[in-house]
Design an enzyme around this catalytic site. Structure first.
Site, PDB file in Angstrom:
ATOM      1  N   THR A   1      32.212  20.832  57.389  1.00 21.53           N
ATOM      2  CA  THR A   1      33.655  21.002  57.171  1.00 21.53           C
ATOM      3  C   THR A   1      34.396  21.483  58.407  1.00 21.53           C
ATOM      4  O   THR A   1      33.821  22.191  59.256  1.00 21.53           O
ATOM      5  CB  THR A   1      33.870  22.034  56.039  1.00 21.53           C
ATOM      6  OG1 THR A   1      35.222  22.510  56.084  1.00 21.53           O
ATOM      7  CG2 THR A   1      32.950  23.245  56.166  1.00 21.53           C
TER       8      THR A   1
ATOM      9  N   TYR B   1      32.929  31.231  52.924  1.00 18.44           N
ATOM     10  CA  TYR B   1      32.698  29.786  52.752  1.00 18.44           C
ATOM     11  C   TYR B   1      32.342  29.156  54.100  1.00 18.44           C
ATOM     12  O   TYR B   1      31.333  28.443  54.216  1.00 18.44           O
ATOM     13  CB  TYR B   1      33.958  29.117  52.175  1.00 18.44           C
ATOM     14  CG  TYR B   1      33.906  27.601  52.207  1.00 18.44           C
ATOM     15  CD1 TYR B   1      33.251  26.884  51.211  1.00 18.44           C
ATOM     16  CD2 TYR B   1      34.502  26.877  53.248  1.00 18.44           C
ATOM     17  CE1 TYR B   1      33.196  25.491  51.249  1.00 18.44           C
ATOM     18  CE2 TYR B   1      34.453  25.494  53.295  1.00 18.44           C
ATOM     19  CZ  TYR B   1      33.801  24.811  52.289  1.00 18.44           C
ATOM     20  OH  TYR B   1      33.745  23.428  52.333  1.00 18.44           O
TER      21      TYR B   1
ATOM     22  N   LYS C   1      28.746  27.469  55.272  1.00 25.70           N
ATOM     23  CA  LYS C   1      28.631  26.070  55.708  1.00 25.70           C
ATOM     24  C   LYS C   1      28.072  25.976  57.137  1.00 25.70           C
ATOM     25  O   LYS C   1      27.538  24.945  57.535  1.00 25.70           O
ATOM     26  CB  LYS C   1      29.999  25.387  55.625  1.00 25.70           C
ATOM     27  CG  LYS C   1      30.427  25.056  54.192  1.00 25.70           C
ATOM     28  CD  LYS C   1      29.756  23.780  53.691  1.00 25.70           C
ATOM     29  CE  LYS C   1      30.261  23.367  52.332  1.00 25.70           C
ATOM     30  NZ  LYS C   1      29.740  22.062  51.894  1.00 25.70           N
TER      31      LYS C   1
HETATM   32  P1  NAP Z   1      34.612  19.805  44.684  1.00 25.32           P
HETATM   33  O1  NAP Z   1      35.591  18.884  44.037  1.00 25.32           O
HETATM   34  O2  NAP Z   1      34.814  21.265  44.561  1.00 25.32           O
HETATM   35  O3  NAP Z   1      33.156  19.434  44.120  1.00 25.32           O
HETATM   36  C1  NAP Z   1      32.050  20.246  44.352  1.00 25.32           C
HETATM   37  C2  NAP Z   1      31.020  20.007  43.271  1.00 25.32           C
HETATM   38  O4  NAP Z   1      29.890  20.861  43.494  1.00 25.32           O
HETATM   39  C3  NAP Z   1      31.519  20.322  41.849  1.00 25.32           C
HETATM   40  O5  NAP Z   1      31.349  19.182  41.058  1.00 25.32           O
HETATM   41  C4  NAP Z   1      30.619  21.461  41.384  1.00 25.32           C
HETATM   42  O6  NAP Z   1      30.242  21.390  40.042  1.00 25.32           O
HETATM   43  C5  NAP Z   1      29.377  21.250  42.258  1.00 25.32           C
HETATM   44  N1  NAP Z   1      28.586  22.487  42.310  1.00 25.32           N
HETATM   45  C6  NAP Z   1      29.015  23.743  42.533  1.00 25.32           C
HETATM   46  N2  NAP Z   1      27.998  24.608  42.460  1.00 25.32           N
HETATM   47  C7  NAP Z   1      26.878  23.893  42.169  1.00 25.32           C
HETATM   48  C8  NAP Z   1      25.521  24.223  41.957  1.00 25.32           C
HETATM   49  N3  NAP Z   1      25.075  25.483  41.997  1.00 25.32           N
HETATM   50  N4  NAP Z   1      24.641  23.210  41.699  1.00 25.32           N
HETATM   51  C9  NAP Z   1      25.067  21.942  41.611  1.00 25.32           C
HETATM   52  N5  NAP Z   1      26.349  21.566  41.791  1.00 25.32           N
HETATM   53  C10 NAP Z   1      27.249  22.530  42.077  1.00 25.32           C
HETATM   54  O7  NAP Z   1      34.494  19.465  46.240  1.00 25.32           O
HETATM   55  P2  NAP Z   1      34.937  18.138  47.026  1.00 25.32           P
HETATM   56  O8  NAP Z   1      36.337  18.295  47.478  1.00 25.32           O
HETATM   57  O9  NAP Z   1      34.514  16.940  46.279  1.00 25.32           O
HETATM   58  O10 NAP Z   1      34.037  18.305  48.346  1.00 25.32           O
HETATM   59  C11 NAP Z   1      32.727  17.799  48.414  1.00 25.32           C
HETATM   60  C12 NAP Z   1      31.944  18.555  49.481  1.00 25.32           C
HETATM   61  O11 NAP Z   1      32.585  18.396  50.747  1.00 25.32           O
HETATM   62  C13 NAP Z   1      31.845  20.057  49.255  1.00 25.32           C
HETATM   63  O12 NAP Z   1      30.584  20.455  49.728  1.00 25.32           O
HETATM   64  C14 NAP Z   1      32.932  20.643  50.147  1.00 25.32           C
HETATM   65  O13 NAP Z   1      32.591  21.954  50.525  1.00 25.32           O
HETATM   66  C15 NAP Z   1      32.898  19.670  51.295  1.00 25.32           C
HETATM   67  N6  NAP Z   1      34.153  19.467  52.015  1.00 25.32           N
HETATM   68  C16 NAP Z   1      35.289  19.141  51.336  1.00 25.32           C
HETATM   69  C17 NAP Z   1      36.451  18.879  52.030  1.00 25.32           C
HETATM   70  C18 NAP Z   1      37.724  18.489  51.310  1.00 25.32           C
HETATM   71  O14 NAP Z   1      38.787  18.585  51.924  1.00 25.32           O
HETATM   72  N7  NAP Z   1      37.644  18.009  50.071  1.00 25.32           N
HETATM   73  C19 NAP Z   1      36.462  18.948  53.429  1.00 25.32           C
HETATM   74  C20 NAP Z   1      35.284  19.273  54.085  1.00 25.32           C
HETATM   75  C21 NAP Z   1      34.127  19.516  53.381  1.00 25.32           C
HETATM   76  P3  NAP Z   1      31.251  21.692  38.812  1.00 25.32           P
HETATM   77  O15 NAP Z   1      32.071  20.447  38.659  1.00 25.32           O
HETATM   78  O16 NAP Z   1      30.324  21.953  37.691  1.00 25.32           O
HETATM   79  O17 NAP Z   1      32.077  22.879  39.225  1.00 25.32           O
HETATM   80  O1  G4F Z   2      43.999  23.663  49.952  1.00 26.89           O
HETATM   81  P1  G4F Z   2      43.248  24.831  50.468  1.00 26.89           P
HETATM   82  O2  G4F Z   2      42.706  25.779  49.486  1.00 26.89           O
HETATM   83  O3  G4F Z   2      42.141  24.245  51.437  1.00 26.89           O
HETATM   84  P2  G4F Z   2      41.242  24.897  52.599  1.00 26.89           P
HETATM   85  O4  G4F Z   2      41.152  26.352  52.486  1.00 26.89           O
HETATM   86  O5  G4F Z   2      41.747  24.346  53.882  1.00 26.89           O
HETATM   87  O6  G4F Z   2      39.803  24.296  52.253  1.00 26.89           O
HETATM   88  C1  G4F Z   2      39.619  22.934  51.897  1.00 26.89           C
HETATM   89  O7  G4F Z   2      39.406  22.174  53.057  1.00 26.89           O
HETATM   90  C2  G4F Z   2      38.220  22.523  53.796  1.00 26.89           C
HETATM   91  C3  G4F Z   2      38.167  21.608  55.018  1.00 26.89           C
HETATM   92  O8  G4F Z   2      38.869  22.214  56.074  1.00 26.89           O
HETATM   93  C4  G4F Z   2      37.017  22.331  52.887  1.00 26.89           C
HETATM   94  F1  G4F Z   2      35.880  22.619  53.575  1.00 26.89           F
HETATM   95  C5  G4F Z   2      37.137  23.209  51.667  1.00 26.89           C
HETATM   96  O9  G4F Z   2      36.050  22.964  50.780  1.00 26.89           O
HETATM   97  C6  G4F Z   2      38.441  22.861  50.943  1.00 26.89           C
HETATM   98  O10 G4F Z   2      38.330  21.554  50.428  1.00 26.89           O
HETATM   99  O11 G4F Z   2      44.190  25.678  51.455  1.00 26.89           O
HETATM  100  C7  G4F Z   2      44.841  25.062  52.545  1.00 26.89           C
HETATM  101  C8  G4F Z   2      45.809  26.076  53.172  1.00 26.89           C
HETATM  102  C9  G4F Z   2      45.186  27.439  53.465  1.00 26.89           C
HETATM  103  O12 G4F Z   2      45.628  27.871  54.715  1.00 26.89           O
HETATM  104  C10 G4F Z   2      45.752  28.353  52.387  1.00 26.89           C
HETATM  105  O13 G4F Z   2      45.895  29.710  52.770  1.00 26.89           O
HETATM  106  O14 G4F Z   2      46.857  26.316  52.222  1.00 26.89           O
HETATM  107  C11 G4F Z   2      47.118  27.708  52.196  1.00 26.89           C
HETATM  108  N1  G4F Z   2      47.734  28.034  50.906  1.00 26.89           N
HETATM  109  C12 G4F Z   2      48.964  28.584  50.751  1.00 26.89           C
HETATM  110  N2  G4F Z   2      49.215  28.799  49.464  1.00 26.89           N
HETATM  111  C13 G4F Z   2      47.183  27.890  49.690  1.00 26.89           C
HETATM  112  C14 G4F Z   2      48.134  28.382  48.771  1.00 26.89           C
HETATM  113  N3  G4F Z   2      45.987  27.403  49.292  1.00 26.89           N
HETATM  114  C15 G4F Z   2      45.734  27.361  47.966  1.00 26.89           C
HETATM  115  N4  G4F Z   2      44.562  26.845  47.557  1.00 26.89           N
HETATM  116  N5  G4F Z   2      46.621  27.854  47.034  1.00 26.89           N
HETATM  117  C16 G4F Z   2      47.846  28.373  47.393  1.00 26.89           C
HETATM  118  O15 G4F Z   2      48.632  28.796  46.536  1.00 26.89           O
END
Ligand code: NAP
Ligand code: G4F
Length: 348
Positions: free
Chosen positions: A125, A149, A153
């Site tokens: 990430t 987090y 990672k």
């Molecule tokens: P997400 O929607 O939060 O999905 C994560 C999944 O992991 C959920 O389905 C959750 O299950 C499952 N999980 C949590 N704990 C577990 C455990 N103990 N055993 C098995 N499964 C478990 O995340 P996403 O946005 O699809 O992201 C996918 C991956 O990419 C994650 O690893 C995230 O950290 C990484 N990532 C995401 C972003 C982004 O912007 N989306 C960017 C960079 C990296 P439940 O449904 O049961 O809660």
């Molecule tokens: O949407 P966020 O919670 O995403 P964040 O923290 O960037 O993390 C996501 O992206 C990562 C990749 O860079 C992943 F690895 C991670 O698993 C996840 O998918 O927050 C984005 C920004 C932050 O700066 C936060 O402080 O939005 C700001 N923010 C402001 N108000 C908020 C809020 N975030 C959330 N979730 N909720 C708020 O009300």
């Protein structure tokens, strides 16, 4: 037919990746931690629920992980499972580390012992870059994570690299910047904003309550990012890649863009350390609230995806404006559908 396992099958990326791999002719297994609420709404929405073979595999359980991998000997494993919400990681640092760090090691150990030819993808990430040392961030930029987090990672990233080097395993890390979609969970800021703004438009909510509006992110479109994962896994050499759009926007811009989609234009004011935004009639439509702030923040992220472009031919087409348009359109459609269904039930 190649046999692939996707962990985190119930998450945003799990759903889009499963759809892509089914279209590419893979036999797709989805690993799910068992829960009392067996809702697969994302797989249902993409109309693939019946095509994915669900197996229970909790990353917290050593023997569970080992047995699944020993029994199936998958051709490929995409590890997308994680406690992925940064804010929650400050409240649950140990759980977060157990799943996100040791969970990865459990999988790698099982592959090493029972299924050495399995290719492995790790969901790294842009949170690794944290307090950024270089702009834009690329594969060689030093890491400086800013949350439990991010630190969890970091371990996952390096242990994946280490097993590649130590045991000659095909392991790749995708260092993905934020990627969003209508399937994003509501706890993340893009989905929260489009959901609240759509509710305001439909008269279901008065104002959006939000945290730090100054943070900047590089937001892309999830279906394009899972395609990047697929390209990494099918590249001839196991290497790590950044996927990003190369654009950075603040949470404030995100809010303004979503409100402009419903023809509402905001005037910002600062009062007692809080920001508020008013519509043209003077109604408060946005208010900042400290409960959504993090103890330590990642202020600014912007990625350089040139390695992915040059080596894999990957390039994002959907950038910030288009992304918000896609999410707002879908959110309004869903909320209007819900409202129609509720009216039908009430009238019926
Ligand atoms: P997400 O929607 O939060 O999905 C994560 C999944 O992991 C959920 O389905 C959750 O299950 C499952 N999980 C949590 N704990 C577990 C455990 N103990 N055993 C098995 N499964 C478990 O995340 P996403 O946005 O699809 O992201 C996918 C991956 O990419 C994650 O690893 C995230 O950290 C990484 N990532 C995401 C972003 C982004 O912007 N989306 C960017 C960079 C990296 P439940 O449904 O049961 O809660
Ligand atoms: O949407 P966020 O919670 O995403 P964040 O923290 O960037 O993390 C996501 O992206 C990562 C990749 O860079 C992943 F690895 C991670 O698993 C996840 O998918 O927050 C984005 C920004 C932050 O700066 C936060 O402080 O939005 C700001 N923010 C402001 N108000 C908020 C809020 N975030 C959330 N979730 N909720 C708020 O009300």
């Amino acid at each position: 037919m190649k046999k692939v396992l996707i962990t985190g099958i119930r998450g945003q990326d799990g759903a889009y990746l499963a759809k892509l791999l089914l279209e590419e002719g893979y036999e797709v297994y989805g690993a799910d931690r068992r829960s009392s609420d067996a809702s697969y709404w994302r797989l249902e929405k993409l109309k693939i629920k019946d095509k994915v073979k669900i197996i229970y595999m909790d990353l917290l359980e050593d023997s569970n992980v080992a047995e699944v991998i020993r029994e199936h000997r998958f051709d490929q494993i995409y590890n997308l499972a994680a406690q992925s919400f940064v804010h929650a990681s400050f409240k649950q640092p140990i759980l977060t580390s157990n799943v996100n760090s040791l969970g990865v090691l459990r999988i790698l150990e099982a592959i090493r012992m029972f299924s050495k030819d399995t290719k492995f993808y790790q969901a790294s990430t842009s949170e690794l870059f944290g307090k950024v040392i270089e702009i834009p961030q690329k594969e060689t930029t030093p890491f400086y994570p800013r949350s439990p987090y991010g630190v969890s990672k970091l371990f996952a990233h390096w242990i994946t690299v280490n097993y590649r080097e130590a045991y000659d395993m095909f392991n790749v890390c995708g260092i993905l910047f934020n990627h969003e979609s209508p399937l994003r969970s509501i706890e993340f800021v893009t989905k929260k904003v489009v959901n609240s703004v759509s509710k305001i438009k439909l008269g279901l909510l008065e104002k959006l309550e939000i945290g730090n509006i100054e943070a900047k992110r590089d937001w892309g479109y999830a279906p394009e990012y899972v395609y990047g994962m697929y390209l990494m896994m099918n590249h001839n050499v196991p290497e790590d890649f950044v996927l990003a759009t190369g654009e950075s926007h603040s949470v404030k811009e995100l809010i303004e863009k979503a409100f402009s989609f419903i023809d509402m234009y905001l005037r910002w004011e600062e009062k007692d350390g809080r920001f508020i935004a008013l519509d043209k009639n003077g109604n408060i439509r946005v208010v900042t609230d400290k409960q959504y702030y993090r103890p330590s923040e990642v202020d600014f992220l912007v990625g350089d995806y040139s390695k992915a472009k040059n080596v894999l031919g990957w390039e994002p087409k959907v950038k910030f404006d288009k992304l918000i348009e896609i999410m707002m359109t879908e959110e309004l459609k869903e909320l209007e559908k819900l409202r129609r269904n509720e009216n039908t039930i009430l009238q019926g």
